[in-house]
Design an enzyme around this catalytic site. Structure first.
Site, short mmCIF file in Angstrom:
data_model
loop_
_atom_site.label_atom_id
_atom_site.label_comp_id
_atom_site.label_asym_id
_atom_site.label_seq_id
_atom_site.Cartn_x
_atom_site.Cartn_y
_atom_site.Cartn_z
N GLU A 115 29.01 48.05 41.19
CA GLU A 115 28.53 47.10 42.35
C GLU A 115 27.92 47.92 43.49
O GLU A 115 27.89 47.43 44.42
CB GLU A 115 29.93 46.49 42.95
N HIS A 139 35.27 45.47 48.32
CA HIS A 139 35.38 44.36 47.37
C HIS A 139 36.67 44.31 46.45
O HIS A 139 36.92 45.28 46.09
CB HIS A 139 34.09 44.51 46.32
N HIS A 141 39.48 41.46 44.48
CA HIS A 141 39.94 40.46 43.81
C HIS A 141 41.15 39.55 44.49
O HIS A 141 42.07 39.45 43.82
CB HIS A 141 40.13 40.48 42.18
N HIS A 210 35.25 35.13 41.33
CA HIS A 210 35.32 36.32 41.30
C HIS A 210 36.14 37.30 42.24
O HIS A 210 37.09 37.81 42.04
CB HIS A 210 33.89 36.77 40.99
O1 2HA Z 1 34.34 47.05 39.12
O2 2HA Z 1 35.08 44.30 40.24
O3 2HA Z 1 32.81 43.25 40.36
C1 2HA Z 1 34.75 45.71 38.53
C2 2HA Z 1 34.40 44.67 39.49
C3 2HA Z 1 32.99 44.08 39.24
ZN ZN Z 2 34.63 42.40 41.18
#
Ligand code: 2HA
Ligand code: ZN
Length: 271
Positions: A115, A139, A141, A210
């Site tokens: 990313e 980032h 999840h 996502h």
């Molecule tokens: O690296 O989260 O968006 C794995 C992720 C891709």
């Molecule tokens: Zn991701």
């Protein structure tokens, strides 16, 4: 001084454990980047080497000369603190802003996260918008925010209002709302550009089905921002499961709250 003893690495290792503990970083899910200025890096020059140089598919002259501490591709959040040299690395942006050179870490053949486009393009936007204050792009999840993206319309103003209504902190911590984008191919240049476009006006960006992208001045602030949004999402899901809202903080009350903190809530949400 050893690079591992620097505040950059210490922060990264501490927060990656917390992200895993939250359940937001299963397997190799999620990635972090931290901008380090040449001045901040100066005392640690002796720890740096010159490794692989890679051409970027874009040019970001606004980041020329900056360093980025970035999680490696395929890295598990749960392993970062135990294996920092393998899991993390530092890249330097070239003077023309279109190449990265690895200068620390990524031992065992590692390289920066898939990313990286979304991270660097977002950093360029946030650096400009914040007059250089924003240093972190995170980032992850975040479970409840992902779940919410299945039941709310994928609309920035709708999702923002629903989260603001859940608790008083939300409008105060993210008065610029949460930018919402549809599902897109992870790791692509397209998702990177779309994220950076929303980062022009929001410190939080929801990647439907996502995860979440957050930006801010330090790790604790960005973690807190995502933690608050995810808690609001969790409560909203509970409220929905319990039969839906019977009452909530009103738009007038939310406006008064933002006003009390001298903040301007994102236009078009409370009107
Ligand atoms: O690296 O989260 O968006 C794995 C992720 C891709
Ligand atoms: Zn991701």
């Amino acid at each position: 001084m050893d690079m591992l003893k620097t505040p950059f690495l210490a922060d990264m290792m501490r927060l990656s454990k917390e992200i895993y503990a939250k359940g937001w970083g299963e397997a190799n899910g999620g990635n972090i980047s931290m901008r380090i200025t040449p001045e901040e890096m100066f005392p640690f020059q002796h720890c740096l080497t010159t490794g692989i140089t890679t051409k970027l598919p874009f040019s970001l002259p606004e980041l020329a000369g900056d360093y980025f501490l970035v999680t490696g591709t395929g890295v598990f959040y749960r392993n970062i603190a135990d294996y920092p040299h393998e899991s993390l690395g530092i890249v330097k942006i070239s003077d023309d802003g279109n190449k990265t050179t690895m200068v620390w870490g990524y031992t065992s053949g590692g390289r920066p996260t898939s990313e990286l486009p979304a991270h660097l393009l977002s950093h360029a936007v946030r650096k400009k918008n914040s007059q250089g204050k924003d240093k972190i792009v995170l980032h992850t999840h975040a479970t409840n925010l992902i779940a919410l993206s299945f039941v709310l319309p994928l609309d920035t103003r709708v999702v923002t209002k629903e989260l603001w209504e859940m608790m008083s902190e939300c409008v105060v911590l993210f008065p610029d709302g949460i930018g919402v984008m549809p599902w897109m191919m992870p790791g692509s240049l397209e998702i990177g550009h779309a994220t950076a476009e929303l980062m022009k006006s929001h410190s939080l960006v929801m990647w439907a089905h996502h995860g979440i992208f957050g930006a801010g001045k330090n790790m604790d602030q960005v973690f807190g921002l995502i933690e608050t949004a995810d808690k609001a999402a969790e409560m909203l899901l509970k409220v929905m499961a319990a039969g839906g809202k019977k009452q909530a903080i009103t738009p007038e009350e939310l406006k008064a709250l933002a006003n009390a903190f001298g903040l301007a809530p994102l236009a078009g949400v409370l009107d």
